[in-house]
Enzyme design. Structure first.
Site, PDB file in Angstrom:
ATOM      1  N   CYS A   1       1.584  -1.974  16.252  1.00 38.89           N
ATOM      2  CA  CYS A   1       1.525  -1.670  14.815  1.00 38.89           C
ATOM      3  C   CYS A   1       0.852  -2.791  14.035  1.00 38.89           C
ATOM      4  O   CYS A   1       1.135  -3.974  14.238  1.00 38.89           O
ATOM      5  CB  CYS A   1       2.951  -1.440  14.308  1.00 38.89           C
TER       6      CYS A   1
ATOM      7  N   GLU B   1       0.812  -1.215   0.000  1.00 43.38           N
ATOM      8  CA  GLU B   1       0.000   0.000   0.000  1.00 43.38           C
ATOM      9  C   GLU B   1       0.845   1.265   0.000  1.00 43.38           C
ATOM     10  O   GLU B   1       1.967   1.277   0.509  1.00 43.38           O
ATOM     11  CB  GLU B   1      -0.959  -0.006   1.177  1.00 43.38           C
TER      12      GLU B   1
ATOM     13  N   CYS C   1      -1.008   2.961   8.607  1.00 40.45           N
ATOM     14  CA  CYS C   1      -0.149   1.871   9.012  1.00 40.45           C
ATOM     15  C   CYS C   1      -0.691   0.451   8.821  1.00 40.45           C
ATOM     16  O   CYS C   1      -1.045  -0.227   9.775  1.00 40.45           O
ATOM     17  CB  CYS C   1       0.238   2.036  10.471  1.00 40.45           C
TER      18      CYS C   1
ATOM     19  N   CYS D   1       6.649  -7.010   7.729  1.00 43.06           N
ATOM     20  CA  CYS D   1       7.716  -6.369   8.506  1.00 43.06           C
ATOM     21  C   CYS D   1       8.096  -7.297   9.656  1.00 43.06           C
ATOM     22  O   CYS D   1       7.246  -7.944  10.251  1.00 43.06           O
ATOM     23  CB  CYS D   1       7.226  -5.038   9.065  1.00 43.06           C
TER      24      CYS D   1
ATOM     25  N   CYS E   1       3.638   8.431   0.901  1.00 45.84           N
ATOM     26  CA  CYS E   1       4.211   7.561   1.931  1.00 45.84           C
ATOM     27  C   CYS E   1       4.417   6.180   1.304  1.00 45.84           C
ATOM     28  O   CYS E   1       3.444   5.549   0.879  1.00 45.84           O
ATOM     29  CB  CYS E   1       3.253   7.494   3.113  1.00 45.84           C
TER      30      CYS E   1
ATOM     31  N   CYS F   1       6.770  -4.449  16.274  1.00 37.96           N
ATOM     32  CA  CYS F   1       6.278  -3.440  17.222  1.00 37.96           C
ATOM     33  C   CYS F   1       4.844  -3.825  17.625  1.00 37.96           C
ATOM     34  O   CYS F   1       4.006  -4.079  16.766  1.00 37.96           O
ATOM     35  CB  CYS F   1       6.313  -2.043  16.609  1.00 37.96           C
TER      36      CYS F   1
END
Ligand code: SAH
Length: 343
Positions: free
Chosen positions: A117, A90, A331, A110, A103, A114
């Site tokens: 997130c 995205e 996010c 990932c 962005c 975290c």
């Protein structure tokens, strides 16, 4: 075959020299690709046919397949793209008074984990190629028909965990003959890979650095960011100091405000002590709640109290207003929703 969008000017020059061509043709190529936005090498009218054939043999002018385009009431647009191997990524386009910013995503999934997130709920499947990051900027600018003036490397993925491709990407979008995005208009955000911050300090483009700090001490950071087990806050602060010393540039500190976790008076004061005397700018960000996560956004009065403490102690600080909340532009939320729907 290789995507031409992953080639920096130096790489193109090297290619040309190997082919017995004049290296100045690299600038010609870049102009055709990023200014005239060719979709076939045949469109290059000032280049001889035999060389066009060589280019066609060696490179592709690939593109990203648009899956979804969502538009928010505030002008933010979110794009979901399918890569050539079927993976989804995205990209977000934001409209500011100073221009348009994009962005970009740097990885499929990932690995940083975290806790707060949404992106980290999918483990990293692979790095994005430099070309796939460049194409996000180019495609969004074409689809929305706008000139992109700013880029933030804050989408899904940890840019410093895909360092070489991200550096190539930065060089490519900065090229004055191409997309011409000023280095000062580009920001790379990292959760704190200390050795890479030090390496990046020596990188010759004047690109901005943002650090996702999100905590004022190791106890709290340990709870939400596994990277803190590898590099303690003290080491991270030391790396930021090194970066500032080498580059003379101000660093942005990102700090999301999570209710009852990192938003107390004590945390605010501790953060001031940590950052005292450093050339930094603190971005306080209201936490964007994620359905699968237990964390809540701080109360408005706690955010204001936190802000006031930093302000009073003369730390450069802003309380960021969020964009695109109504279209899951925060996010990893669109991608995770979409992948779920497909299952
Ligand atoms: N891996 C990089 C860049 C991607 S995340 C980094 O960690 O900096 C971009 C920013 O969004 C980071 O500061 C990240 O901590 C923050 N973020 C992630 N999830 C969020 C959420 N739900 N609400 C607000 N900010 C979030």
């Amino acid at each position: 075959m290789k995507s031409i969008y992953g080639y920096t000017e130096d790489m193109l020059k090297e290619y040309l020299i190997n082919k017995g061509e004049k290296p100045f043709r690299a600038s010609q190529l870049i102009e055709w690709i990023y200014r005239h936005k060719i979709t076939s090498f045949d469109e290059m009218t000032n280049v001889k046919k035999t060389f066009i054939e060589e280019l066609k043999n060696d490179f592709i002018l690939d593109d990203l397949e648009l899956v979804v385009n969502q538009k928010s009431r505030d002008g933010t647009q979110k794009f979901l793209f399918r890569l050539s191997d079927g993976n989804l990524i995205e990209t977000v386009l934001m409209c500011h008074d100073y221009g348009y910013s994009v962005c970009v995503t740097t990885e499929v999934g990932c690995n940083m984990g975290c806790q707060f997130c949404a992106s980290g709920m999918k483990k990293k499947l692979r790095n994005l190629e430099a070309s796939e990051i460049v194409l996000q900027v180019l495609t969004v600018s074409n689809l929305a028909d706008v000139r992109v003036s700013h880029v933030v490397v804050m989408g899904i993925g940890e840019p410093f965990d895909n360092y070489d491709n991200v550096i190539k990407f930065l060089k490519i979008i900065n090229n004055p003959l191409g997309l011409e995005i000023g280095a000062r208009h580009i920001t790379v955000s990292t959760c704190g890979l200390v050795p890479k911050i030090k390496e990046y300090a020596l990188f010759d483009l004047q690109v901005n650095l943002a650090i996702s700090l999100h905590a004022s001490n190791n106890d709290i950071r340990d709870q939400i960011m596994p990277i803190n087990k590898a590099y303690r806050i003290e080491e991270l602060i030391e790396a930021i100091r090194y970066y500032i010393e080498k580059t003379n540039r101000r660093v942005t500190i990102e700090y999301i405000l999570i209710k009852g976790l990192n938003d107390t008076k004590e945390c605010a004061n501790e953060l001031c002590n940590l950052l005292h005397g450093m050339n930094v700018y603190v971005n306080l960000i209201p936490y964007n709640e994620v359905k699968e996560k237990p964390f809540k956004r701080s109360l408005k009065e706690d955010m204001v109290q936190f802000f006031d403490i930093l302000k009073k102690r003369r730390i450069n600080v802003q309380l960021r207003k969020e964009q695109g909340g109504d279209i899951d532009a925060a996010c990893g939320q669109l991608r995770s929703k979409h992948t779920k729907n497909e299952n």
